[in-house]
Structures are given as C-alpha cells and as structure tokens.
Design an enzyme around this catalytic site. Structure first.
Site: not given
Ligand SMILES: [Zn+2]
Length: 438
Positions: A104, A106, A167, A201-202, A224, A408
C-alpha cells in the site's frame, strides 16, 4: 558503496537455488529512499478514494516504473489503485496459479509523512538510536529487541519529526525489486504474477474498490507486515455492537412522573462491564479477544453505546455477544421503563476461516523465508488487513513481513537487510509456487 552492495547481494543468494543470480538494476534501498520522499498521507472521513490526491503522485510514479520494467497491462484506476501483470516464463503458465503481490502506498494519518528526511545509520554497532532533529525521539534497545539482530546492518530511520513511511513503502520497494530481479534472471522460473499498489489502506476504504476479477490473481500476499520472518494468516473476527437506550424526555421543570432519562441506564450498562481480563483491550494480549466500548452519545430521550467485539475464533465472538446480552438483560431488569435494543453487525472475518483450506499459501511463504535465511514465525494480527477484506471476497491473501518496525510513529525504521531479505523471500516464493505446481 557499489562493492558493499554487490557483496551483500552475493551473501543473500548463498543458499538460494540459483547461484548465478544477477542483481537488480536498482537496489530495494534506493527505490525505498525515493518513495519515502513522496508524501502520501491518507486522511480519515473522506468521501473519495483516494482520500488524498497526493497519493496519486506515488501511484503514477509506480505505474511508470512498472512500465519501465516491462510489466504488462499497467493501469492506474479511477480510485488510484495501480495494477499490472508480470507474465510467467514457463512452458505452460496455466499450470501455475496466478499469484498476486500487494503493497500500500499511503502512510498513516496519525503522524506527518511530508518532507521525510531518511537517515541511514551505517554499520549499526548496537545501542539506542537518537533521532537527530528531535532528541526526545529515541529508538531504544530496551523497547526494540530486534535491534540486537541488526548489528552491522544499515538502519534507516526518519529524523525525529515525521514518520518514515516504511509502512508500506518498504512493501512497494520490495515488490518492485523482485520484478527487477526476475527480469534480469530469466533462468528463475515463475508463473504469472499480478502486481498491485493500493491507496488508503490506513483509513480503510481503498481495498473495497479493488478489482479482483480484473486483476486476475487466484491467491495473493500483502507485503505489509513487520519484522523479518513475521507471516500472518490470522486476523480478528470482528463485530460491532450498538446498544440503544430509549427513554422519554420532557421539560425538566414539569418532568415529575413523566421523564425517563436513558442516560442512567446507559451508565449502569457500562458499569456492569467486567473489570478484569480477559475482556478488555487494556488487559489482554496475544490470542485473547475483548469487548471494547469505544463511542457513545448520551441524552435523556436516547442514548447509544458502540462496542467492538474481537476474537480469533467465531465461538469466542459468540461468547462475547452472549456476555453483552447478559449485561443488557441485567440493566433492563434494573431499568424496566427504558427500552434497550441490542444489535450487532459483522466487520470482517478472521482470514484463517478461509486460509485453513489453502495451507500452501503459508507453507510456501515459510519455505521461501527459510531459503532467504530468515526464521519464519506465524504471528496472528490483532486487527484487520487489506487481506482480510480480499480473503472474505474470495481472494485468499495472507500477510508477509517487510522488515519494518514501529509503524505509524516517528520511531519507525527498517534496514538494508530488512529490505533485501524480504525481496529475496519474494523471489524465492514465486519460484516455489512454480516448483510445487508442476
Ligand atoms: Zn501497512
């Protein structure tokens, strides 16, 4: 630099089936450093997919790079999803299922991903890593035991002011580098490979727009996950319950014997939640599920409380629903004038409910990791993934590691070895699919 890279690459390939593998035209590290410079932060509560236009900057770049690598049918959909197909090089590609790989694009809305200043801590020799532009941001050995496995590696971090974007730009770089290696090494045999890079995705929502039939994969992997070796074929089974308390409102000055304030019943309901394990997120870990009130609205006439129900087993979900209904009954007995409604709906299913019928997906990933010199470990995810959605829609999709850590947040990191070993695992994986499907 060049010599070091070639050496590292040669080492990775010891133990691989093919001794004479040519390196990628560009390393996973160099690709990764290019992708993290592009701000692709997604945003909550938007009505569009992608939730932020800037994600298209990376989508368009990845589409161009796929084209440059000779990938076929490359397209960016109206939702910013990048699709492509790497044709197999077998005598009969139809004998091997088309396997998909998804990263992903984003990054999390929780921390800025703009102006990421990636820092390479070369030849890491142990100890805490203090991030230079905010010295309060420290990646400590204490909280990151995997650092001990990274002595001598080149660790990649942000500068302390942003997240890194490992990520999941690691996953994007690793998939892209796998394609590059396959292109340079036609002796490595594989079936058709479906490639996709997804937005949002987030924040959820992106994957719902995913065109499974148009993509053409029979099985897929999201790339991921976190530390090297982590393979996940289990997620929560998730339901959300809504309990509604119906009272009766009137002017408080003339409310005697008329008003029924639903808020007291709602308060009683919450007070009856079991305080100890195994019922709350703050008291549970590993395979233990929970019930979790996460939002409410209170007023005299109507109050509602929303509750997450999470468990790896459907029987555990059912038991938790029973518990909630018992608490409702207890409150109802105490507040007979308040009408209490209980309803719940399915969020997503543990992908294991489907993946248990396709053990080869996990088995091949374990074998591919071992061939890359990585120790595999099956780790259930206490959450959902894009693969949960795809698996529920008929495309079985476990999750593979990327080498990344501390997603994150500003302490996010990956390493050269993390990127290269993951890439090597992917190259092994496509070969294993071809070997086993003959
Ligand atoms: Zn991720």
């Amino acid at each position: 630099m060049k010599i070091i890279y070639t050496l590292a690459f040669t080492l990775i390939l010891i133990g691989s089936t093919f001794a004479q593998v040519k390196p990628a035209s560009e390393s996973a590290m160099d690709r990764f450093l290019r992708y993290v410079k592009i701000d692709t932060q997604s945003a909550e509560d938007q009505n569009t997919v992608p939730s932020t236009k800037k994600q298209l900057d990376l989508a368009n770049l990845l589409a161009k790079e796929l084209n440059d690598l000779g990938v076929q049918n490359v397209r960016v959909s109206e939702f910013g999803i990048v699709y492509g197909m790497v044709p197999g090089n077998l005598a009969d590609n139809s004998k091997v299922p088309t396997v998909g790989f998804i990263g992903h694009m984003d990054t999390s809305p929780s921390v800025s991903g703009a102006n990421v200043n990636a820092i390479i801590h070369k030849n890491y020799q142990g100890g805490d890593i203090v991030l230079p532009n905010d010295k309060t941001q420290v990646i400590s050995v204490d909280k990151n035991p995997d650092l001990k496995n990274l002595i001598g590696d080149d660790i990649i971090t942000a500068d302390g002011t942003t997240l890194l974007g490992s990520d999941d730009k690691s996953g994007c770089a690793e998939i892209m580098t796998m394609i590059d290696i396959l292109r340079n090494n036609p002796q490595i045999k594989h079936g058709n490979l479906a490639i996709a890079f997804t937005p949002d995705e987030e924040v959820g929502g992106g994957i719902e727009k995913f065109d499974i039939p148009g993509w053409g994969a029979k099985f897929a992997y999201t790339v991921d996950g976190e530390q090297l070796g982590d393979i996940s074929n289990e997620t929560w089974s998730a339901r959300t319950a809504t309990v509604t308390f119906h009272g009766k409102n009137t002017h408080p000055g003339t409310a005697k014997d008329i008003m029924i304030n639903s808020m007291y019943a709602a308060g009683d309901f919450l007070a009856n939640f079991p305080a100890n394990a195994p019922n709350r997120p703050e008291t549970t870990e590993k395979r233990v599920g929970f019930v979790h009130p996460y939002s409410s609205s209170l007023s005299e006439e109507t109050s509602t409380i929303k509750i997450l129900i999470r468990d790896f087993d459907l029987s555990g979900v059912a038991a938790k629903e029973d518990l909630l209904k018992q608490i409702v009954a207890k409150t109802q007995a105490k507040y007979p004038n308040v009408k209490i409604d209980y309803e719940s709906k399915l969020g997503y299913l543990n992908m294991k409910e489907v993946l248990k019928d396709y053990p080869q997906l996990t088995d091949y990933a374990i074998e591919a990791s071992k061939r890359a010199g990585v120790t595999p470990e099956i780790r259930p995810i206490r959450g959902g993934t894009d693969g949960s959605n795809l698996t529920a829609r008929g495309l079985p999709t476990p999750n593979l590691f990327t080498g990344g850590h501390n997603f994150h947040g500003k302490l996010e990191f990956n390493s050269r070895k993390g990127l290269e070993k993951t890439t090597d695992t992917l190259v092994n994986l496509v070969q294993i699919w071809a070997e086993k499907s003959k």
